[in-house]
Design a protein around this motif. Structure first.
Motif, mmCIF file in Angstrom:
data_model
loop_
_atom_site.group_PDB
_atom_site.id
_atom_site.type_symbol
_atom_site.label_atom_id
_atom_site.label_comp_id
_atom_site.label_asym_id
_atom_site.label_seq_id
_atom_site.Cartn_x
_atom_site.Cartn_y
_atom_site.Cartn_z
ATOM 1 N N HIS A 91 0.806 -0.912 0.122
ATOM 2 C CA HIS A 91 -0.124 -0.275 -0.101
ATOM 3 C C HIS A 91 0.768 0.989 0.037
ATOM 4 O O HIS A 91 1.917 1.498 1.231
ATOM 5 N N PRO A 92 0.571 2.272 -0.913
ATOM 6 C CA PRO A 92 2.059 3.633 -0.777
ATOM 7 C C PRO A 92 2.052 3.663 -0.140
ATOM 8 O O PRO A 92 1.895 5.655 0.476
ATOM 9 N N THR A 93 0.261 4.925 0.926
ATOM 10 C CA THR A 93 0.261 5.343 2.449
ATOM 11 C C THR A 93 0.435 4.714 3.563
ATOM 12 O O THR A 93 0.648 5.382 4.279
#
Length: 230
Positions: free
Chosen positions: A36-38
């Motif tokens: 997940h990027p964040t």
């Protein structure tokens, strides 16, 4: 050591054999795969735990409900359902629960065989019936017990029902397990005594504080220590 014959009811998952560590490994692999990027690892675990809690209320316990929670978490985080491209990875997560392998905790056979010479042994495990039965069959332990009970959940009412059906004296009946919430607190609420056997990988949903002044609870470091009390 208690010399009068007692009724010893054993929990199964994470008391007689390893269980939650498999779920933990799958969760770690799942979060690493998501990339997940964040959100951090901790944040995703918290979201997944909330989804699990909701699914338990609706669908009960077991690996299939857990896998459903992984899919629901994916949908929540990615804002789309699991697609064809992700199905193979989800099949790999599911395979962790269908290998048929079971790792007993310590010298379980020897401990049960010894205790059975002095006491009556029972098994009580919660979860999906077919899944729990497969574990019991794979363990090779079923013949050690005078009764085997697979229940959907462990509540004081369920304990009272099992005790009544087996015609057990609550004052001489002990629930032995690693889960404070369902093995110890619920059993004590039903009037049974309890033995807490801590496990480092006890499921977070089962954590709860035990009353240190309750003389109806005994804590041991390992199953082998039961021989000192019974």
């Amino acid at each position: 050591m208690l010399t009068a014959r007692q009724n010893l009811i054993f929990d199964a998952d994470d008391t007689l054999w390893e269980n939650n560590v498999i779920f933990e490994r799958v969760v770690d692999d799942y979060i690493a795969w998501l990339e997940h990027p964040t959100l951090s690892h901790t944040e995703i675990r918290r979201i997944l735990a909330d989804i699990e809690e909701a699914n338990i209320v609706t669908h009960g316990y077991g690996s299939q409900v857990f896998l459903r929670s992984l899919a629901d978490c994916f949908t929540h985080l990615m804002q789309r359902p699991v697609g064809t491209g992700e199905r193979e990875r989800f099949d790999e997560f599911a395979a962790a629960f269908t290998s048929g392998k079971l790792e007993l905790i310590g010298p379980v056979h020897d401990v049960l065989d010894d205790l059975a010479t002095r006491h009556d042994l029972f098994l009580m495990t919660k979860g999906a019936h077919d899944e729990q039965q497969r574990k019991i069959d794979a363990s090779g332990l079923a013949d050690r017990f005078a009764g085997v009970h697979i229940v959907a959940t462990k509540t004081p009412e369920v304990y009272r029902r099992i005790v009544a059906e087996a015609d057990l004296d609550p004052d001489r009946t002990w629930m032995i397990g690693n889960s404070p919430k369902s093995d110890i607190i619920a059993a004590r609420a039903a009037g049974l005594r309890a033995v807490f056997v801590p496990h480092p990988n006890t499921w977070a949903h089962e954590h709860a504080d035990l009353d240190p002044t309750d003389d109806g609870i005994v804590e041991v470091a390992a199953l082998t220590d039961l021989r000192r009390y019974f």
